[in-house]
Design a protein around this motif. Sequence first.
Motif, short mmCIF file in Angstrom:
data_model
loop_
_atom_site.label_atom_id
_atom_site.label_comp_id
_atom_site.label_asym_id
_atom_site.label_seq_id
_atom_site.Cartn_x
_atom_site.Cartn_y
_atom_site.Cartn_z
N PRO A 270 59.18 23.25 28.07
CA PRO A 270 60.46 23.54 28.44
C PRO A 270 59.72 24.97 28.69
O PRO A 270 58.59 25.48 28.47
N TYR A 271 60.31 25.68 29.48
CA TYR A 271 60.09 26.80 30.24
C TYR A 271 58.25 26.30 31.08
O TYR A 271 58.35 27.72 31.78
N ARG A 272 58.35 25.63 31.05
CA ARG A 272 56.95 25.35 32.32
C ARG A 272 55.74 26.09 31.49
O ARG A 272 54.65 25.87 32.77
N PHE A 273 55.57 26.03 30.41
CA PHE A 273 54.26 25.97 30.40
C PHE A 273 53.02 24.67 29.54
O PHE A 273 54.24 24.45 28.82
N ASP A 274 51.74 24.97 30.41
CA ASP A 274 51.65 24.32 29.98
C ASP A 274 50.69 23.94 28.93
O ASP A 274 49.69 25.63 28.15
N ILE A 275 50.38 23.08 27.78
CA ILE A 275 50.10 23.58 26.54
C ILE A 275 48.52 22.34 26.01
O ILE A 275 48.88 21.07 26.62
N LEU A 276 47.70 22.80 24.98
CA LEU A 276 46.68 21.43 24.56
C LEU A 276 46.79 22.83 23.61
O LEU A 276 46.21 23.80 23.26
N ALA A 277 47.09 21.75 22.03
CA ALA A 277 46.60 21.67 21.18
C ALA A 277 46.40 20.76 20.12
O ALA A 277 46.10 19.46 20.44
N LEU A 278 45.39 21.43 19.62
CA LEU A 278 44.05 20.23 19.49
C LEU A 278 43.41 20.68 17.85
O LEU A 278 43.30 22.20 17.52
N GLY A 279 43.56 19.06 16.85
CA GLY A 279 42.76 19.68 15.81
C GLY A 279 41.16 19.51 15.64
O GLY A 279 41.45 17.78 16.29
N PHE A 280 40.90 19.54 14.99
CA PHE A 280 39.36 19.17 14.52
C PHE A 280 38.74 18.89 13.13
O PHE A 280 39.07 19.82 12.20
N VAL A 281 38.16 18.15 13.43
CA VAL A 281 37.45 17.98 11.67
C VAL A 281 35.59 17.54 12.07
O VAL A 281 35.64 16.83 12.29
N SER A 282 35.12 19.35 11.16
CA SER A 282 33.78 18.67 11.75
C SER A 282 33.07 17.58 11.33
O SER A 282 33.74 16.76 9.71
N ASP A 283 31.60 16.92 10.87
CA ASP A 283 30.80 16.36 10.13
C ASP A 283 30.91 16.91 8.94
O ASP A 283 29.55 16.96 8.40
N LYS A 284 30.72 19.03 8.73
CA LYS A 284 30.52 19.44 8.43
C LYS A 284 31.80 19.44 7.26
O LYS A 284 31.35 20.55 5.79
N GLY A 285 32.95 18.95 7.69
CA GLY A 285 33.56 18.39 6.78
C GLY A 285 34.73 19.89 7.17
O GLY A 285 36.12 20.37 6.08
N VAL A 286 34.69 21.13 8.06
CA VAL A 286 35.02 21.96 8.67
C VAL A 286 36.44 20.96 9.03
O VAL A 286 36.37 20.70 10.41
N VAL A 287 37.35 22.13 9.10
CA VAL A 287 38.60 21.64 9.89
C VAL A 287 38.92 23.28 10.48
O VAL A 287 39.62 24.19 9.55
N SER A 288 39.70 22.80 11.25
CA SER A 288 39.81 23.48 12.70
C SER A 288 41.17 23.53 13.63
O SER A 288 41.37 22.31 13.77
N ALA A 289 41.48 24.08 13.99
CA ALA A 289 42.49 24.11 14.90
C ALA A 289 42.28 25.04 16.19
O ALA A 289 42.35 26.24 16.08
N ARG A 290 42.90 24.57 17.32
CA ARG A 290 43.18 25.16 18.82
C ARG A 290 44.04 24.87 19.37
O ARG A 290 44.55 24.45 19.63
N VAL A 291 44.66 26.35 20.25
CA VAL A 291 45.55 26.02 21.14
C VAL A 291 45.92 26.70 22.19
O VAL A 291 45.44 28.10 22.28
N GLU A 292 45.82 26.66 23.22
CA GLU A 292 45.58 27.16 24.49
C GLU A 292 47.18 27.23 25.42
O GLU A 292 47.93 26.15 25.29
N ALA A 293 47.83 27.90 26.39
CA ALA A 293 49.40 27.98 26.41
C ALA A 293 48.50 28.78 28.04
O ALA A 293 48.54 29.38 28.06
N SER A 294 49.36 28.29 29.22
CA SER A 294 49.11 28.73 30.15
C SER A 294 50.51 28.80 31.22
O SER A 294 50.35 27.37 31.26
N ILE A 295 50.71 29.81 31.88
CA ILE A 295 52.09 29.03 32.93
C ILE A 295 51.82 30.13 34.06
O ILE A 295 51.15 30.62 34.63
N ASP A 296 52.17 29.09 35.24
CA ASP A 296 51.37 29.58 36.71
C ASP A 296 53.33 30.27 37.62
O ASP A 296 53.97 30.24 37.15
N GLU A 297 52.96 31.59 37.76
CA GLU A 297 54.11 32.67 38.21
C GLU A 297 53.68 32.33 39.71
O GLU A 297 53.35 33.82 40.08
N ARG A 298 54.41 31.68 40.68
CA ARG A 298 54.14 32.17 42.27
C ARG A 298 55.01 33.55 42.87
O ARG A 298 56.18 33.55 42.47
#
Length: 275
Positions: A162-190
Amino acid sequence: MRAWVILAALWAQPVLAQTPPAQPVGTDQEAGSAPAPEPVHDRAADRFYPAAQMAAAEHWMMQGEVPSRFQAYRLDLAEARIGKGADGYHLEGEAWTGNLHRLVLRVRAEGDWGQRLEQGEIQAAYAYALGPWWSLQAGVRRDVGVEAQRSHAMIGLEGLSPYRFDILALGFVSDKGVVSARVEASIDERLTRRIVLQPRAELVALAQDDRQARLGAGLSSIEAGLRIRYEITRKFAPYAGVNWGWSFGGTADYARMDGKPAAQRSFVLGVRSWY
């Protein structure tokens, strides 16, 4: 006298009621038999795409002949970063093919000019459309570059909130067992028909320390940027702006030990394109 007027009106009423309506002059058509006017479309896409492409798309929609596969690529960021110390570059792009089921390929890269690639990654994911706005994604990620080289399992969501935010939310588990997360957000205002202001932000967090990648547990980093672009065409737009980055906790400690600042600011010049 009034009585005669009333009687004359009552006598004339049934005669007038039986008089057929006059036909329009110069036409032999019955009332209501004229053809309907051509429909008038009010579609924003008509202003940007040729009439032939719009006609083909309308034919597919009306006849149910929707192509089974589409393709697209998008270069979100391709920029030079100019700040204190060494100047560098940053790239982010994505390509996909499919329809409700898609194969998605993403790349990221950053480093200093004249040096080896510092951080890079390649992602390959299967994406399934949960609806018109969101897709569920699962796949793998491979890190490349001078820093840690490893593989990750990946799962996440991508879509338009809602409110036109582009969202990319990803979770990762590495081959070393490290758990991480990344969230990206952007919006275009014309701001105008060609000038677009884009705020964007990225947040990275880890469940445990990753000494090889020089990242600490908890909230690791936040990056925020403000870019303004000029769309020469919808598919090609140079931009300029400013980008900030902050490291926290163990990640900030690793940066200081490596002689890097925990916070930095840079001016950016780049180009955005898609097809």
